[in-house]
Every structure is written in structure tokens, then in C-alpha cells.
Design a protein around this motif. Structure first.
Motif, PDB file in Angstrom:
ATOM      1  N   THR A   1     -18.839 -34.281  33.278  1.00  0.00           N
ATOM      2  CA  THR A   1     -19.205 -33.451  32.134  1.00  0.00           C
ATOM      3  C   THR A   1     -17.976 -33.152  31.287  1.00  0.00           C
ATOM      4  O   THR A   1     -16.963 -32.660  31.783  1.00  0.00           O
ATOM      5  CB  THR A   1     -19.841 -32.135  32.603  1.00  0.00           C
ATOM      6  N   ALA A   2     -18.065 -33.486  30.005  1.00  0.00           N
ATOM      7  CA  ALA A   2     -16.931 -33.319  29.093  1.00  0.00           C
ATOM      8  C   ALA A   2     -17.350 -33.724  27.681  1.00  0.00           C
ATOM      9  O   ALA A   2     -18.429 -34.296  27.489  1.00  0.00           O
ATOM     10  CB  ALA A   2     -15.748 -34.171  29.531  1.00  0.00           C
ATOM     11  N   VAL A   3     -16.480 -33.451  26.754  1.00  0.00           N
ATOM     12  CA  VAL A   3     -16.608 -34.023  25.415  1.00  0.00           C
ATOM     13  C   VAL A   3     -15.832 -35.330  25.408  1.00  0.00           C
ATOM     14  O   VAL A   3     -14.642 -35.350  25.727  1.00  0.00           O
ATOM     15  CB  VAL A   3     -16.066 -33.063  24.343  1.00  0.00           C
ATOM     16  N   TYR A   4     -16.503 -36.399  25.062  1.00  0.00           N
ATOM     17  CA  TYR A   4     -15.909 -37.735  25.066  1.00  0.00           C
ATOM     18  C   TYR A   4     -15.565 -38.135  23.634  1.00  0.00           C
ATOM     19  O   TYR A   4     -16.392 -38.016  22.727  1.00  0.00           O
ATOM     20  CB  TYR A   4     -16.872 -38.748  25.662  1.00  0.00           C
ATOM     21  N   SER A   5     -14.344 -38.649  23.476  1.00  0.00           N
ATOM     22  CA  SER A   5     -13.872 -39.066  22.158  1.00  0.00           C
ATOM     23  C   SER A   5     -13.343 -40.489  22.231  1.00  0.00           C
ATOM     24  O   SER A   5     -12.816 -40.914  23.263  1.00  0.00           O
ATOM     25  CB  SER A   5     -12.746 -38.152  21.674  1.00  0.00           C
ATOM     26  N   CYS A   6     -13.464 -41.192  21.118  1.00  0.00           N
ATOM     27  CA  CYS A   6     -12.864 -42.514  21.023  1.00  0.00           C
ATOM     28  C   CYS A   6     -11.623 -42.446  20.126  1.00  0.00           C
ATOM     29  O   CYS A   6     -11.484 -41.531  19.309  1.00  0.00           O
ATOM     30  CB  CYS A   6     -13.853 -43.535  20.477  1.00  0.00           C
ATOM     31  N   ALA A   7     -10.759 -43.406  20.313  1.00  0.00           N
ATOM     32  CA  ALA A   7      -9.516 -43.429  19.557  1.00  0.00           C
ATOM     33  C   ALA A   7      -9.059 -44.866  19.355  1.00  0.00           C
ATOM     34  O   ALA A   7      -9.456 -45.761  20.112  1.00  0.00           O
ATOM     35  CB  ALA A   7      -8.437 -42.630  20.285  1.00  0.00           C
ATOM     36  N   ALA A   8      -8.234 -45.070  18.342  1.00  0.00           N
ATOM     37  CA  ALA A   8      -7.747 -46.408  18.007  1.00  0.00           C
ATOM     38  C   ALA A   8      -6.232 -46.418  17.915  1.00  0.00           C
ATOM     39  O   ALA A   8      -5.617 -45.450  17.449  1.00  0.00           O
ATOM     40  CB  ALA A   8      -8.351 -46.866  16.676  1.00  0.00           C
ATOM     41  N   ARG A   9      -5.642 -47.503  18.383  1.00  0.00           N
ATOM     42  CA  ARG A   9      -4.198 -47.671  18.230  1.00  0.00           C
ATOM     43  C   ARG A   9      -3.921 -49.124  17.915  1.00  0.00           C
ATOM     44  O   ARG A   9      -4.668 -50.021  18.332  1.00  0.00           O
ATOM     45  CB  ARG A   9      -3.452 -47.266  19.509  1.00  0.00           C
ATOM     46  N   ARG A  10      -2.853 -49.382  17.219  1.00  0.00           N
ATOM     47  CA  ARG A  10      -2.419 -50.752  17.034  1.00  0.00           C
ATOM     48  C   ARG A  10      -2.064 -51.309  18.405  1.00  0.00           C
ATOM     49  O   ARG A  10      -1.517 -50.612  19.253  1.00  0.00           O
ATOM     50  CB  ARG A  10      -1.206 -50.805  16.111  1.00  0.00           C
ATOM     51  N   GLN A  11      -2.383 -52.546  18.634  1.00  0.00           N
ATOM     52  CA  GLN A  11      -2.175 -53.156  19.946  1.00  0.00           C
ATOM     53  C   GLN A  11      -0.718 -53.062  20.393  1.00  0.00           C
ATOM     54  O   GLN A  11      -0.441 -52.921  21.582  1.00  0.00           O
ATOM     55  CB  GLN A  11      -2.614 -54.628  19.897  1.00  0.00           C
ATOM     56  N   ASP A  12       0.212 -53.123  19.435  1.00  0.00           N
ATOM     57  CA  ASP A  12       1.632 -53.138  19.789  1.00  0.00           C
ATOM     58  C   ASP A  12       2.276 -51.748  19.777  1.00  0.00           C
ATOM     59  O   ASP A  12       3.479 -51.624  19.932  1.00  0.00           O
ATOM     60  CB  ASP A  12       2.396 -54.066  18.842  1.00  0.00           C
ATOM     61  N   ILE A  13       1.459 -50.721  19.633  1.00  0.00           N
ATOM     62  CA  ILE A  13       1.963 -49.349  19.623  1.00  0.00           C
ATOM     63  C   ILE A  13       1.255 -48.582  20.728  1.00  0.00           C
ATOM     64  O   ILE A  13       0.036 -48.665  20.856  1.00  0.00           O
ATOM     65  CB  ILE A  13       1.725 -48.683  18.250  1.00  0.00           C
TER      66      ILE A  13
END
Length: 119
Positions: A91-103
């Protein structure tokens, strides 16, 4: 800029399944590795897992390994989190995130979606 919108949360009984989606818009989606994180009330945000920009590589937190699966459809600019055998502690708040592959650090974050697992 990358805009991320997570959806698919809800209430489920222990042992059940949910699939979360995260739709991306803006920059080229397949330039980015995508991650899922979660935050339970009163706790720090935890890493759940991530998928490489091509989808060939995934990494998971030990607590979800074997139960959760991350996939992506670059044609639809969407990443998924399939959650099986859910436990109340998921149980939680689920978030998505993005990063550059090389960072290594995540730059773009979506709003969260609530997942509640009842016992």
C-alpha cells in the motif's frame, strides 16, 4: 520536458493484482529509462524498479522481485507496472519517473496513483 501521467491505482485484496500505467508526452520517450517509485504514509519514497530505454533491461527492489513486472511500449509512449500477489505492505502512492539513460538521477516525475491492499 517530459510530462508523465500515472493511472490504474485502486483498492485490491491481498493476493490480488493491479496494473499501473504511466503515459508520457513531450520529448522522445525512448530516450529515457523509466522508473517506478512508491511512498507509504509517513515513510520515505522507495525505489520499486526501472526499465531501460529499449526495454531489454529491468531492475527491481528485493521487496517486489518475482511479484512485480515493468514493461514498456515505446510506440504508445507508455510504461507499465504489473503487480501480482499484492500484500498490505505494498500500500502506497506509486509514481513514475523518467531519466536519460546515461544519467543516474530521475529528472521528470509524474503525479502518484494510490494503491491500497486490504488484508
Amino acid at each position: 520536458q517530459v510530462q508523465l501521467v500515472a493511472s490504474g491505482g485502486g483498492l485490491v485484496q491481498a493476493g490480488g493484482s493491479l496494473r499501473l500505467s504511466c503515459a508520457a508526452s513531450g520529448r522522445t520517450f525512448d530516450d529515457y529509462a523509466m522508473g517506478w517509485f512508491r511512498q507509504a504514509p509517513g515513510k520515505d519514497r522507495d525505489f520499486v524498479g526501472e526499465i531501460s530505454r529499449t526495454g531489454r533491461s529491468t531492475t527491481y527492489a528485493e521487496s517486489v522481485k518475482g511479484r512485480f513486472t515493468i514493461s514498456r511500449d515505446n510506440a504508445k509512449n507508455t510504461v507499465y507496472l504489473q503487480m501480482n500477489s499484492l500484500k498490505p505492505e505494498d500500500t502506497a502512492v506509486y509514481s513514475c519517473a523518467a531519466r536519460r539513460q546515461d544519467i543516474s538521477s530521475y529528472r521528470y516525475w509524474g503525479q502518484g496513483t494510490q494503491v491500497t491492499v486490504s488484508s
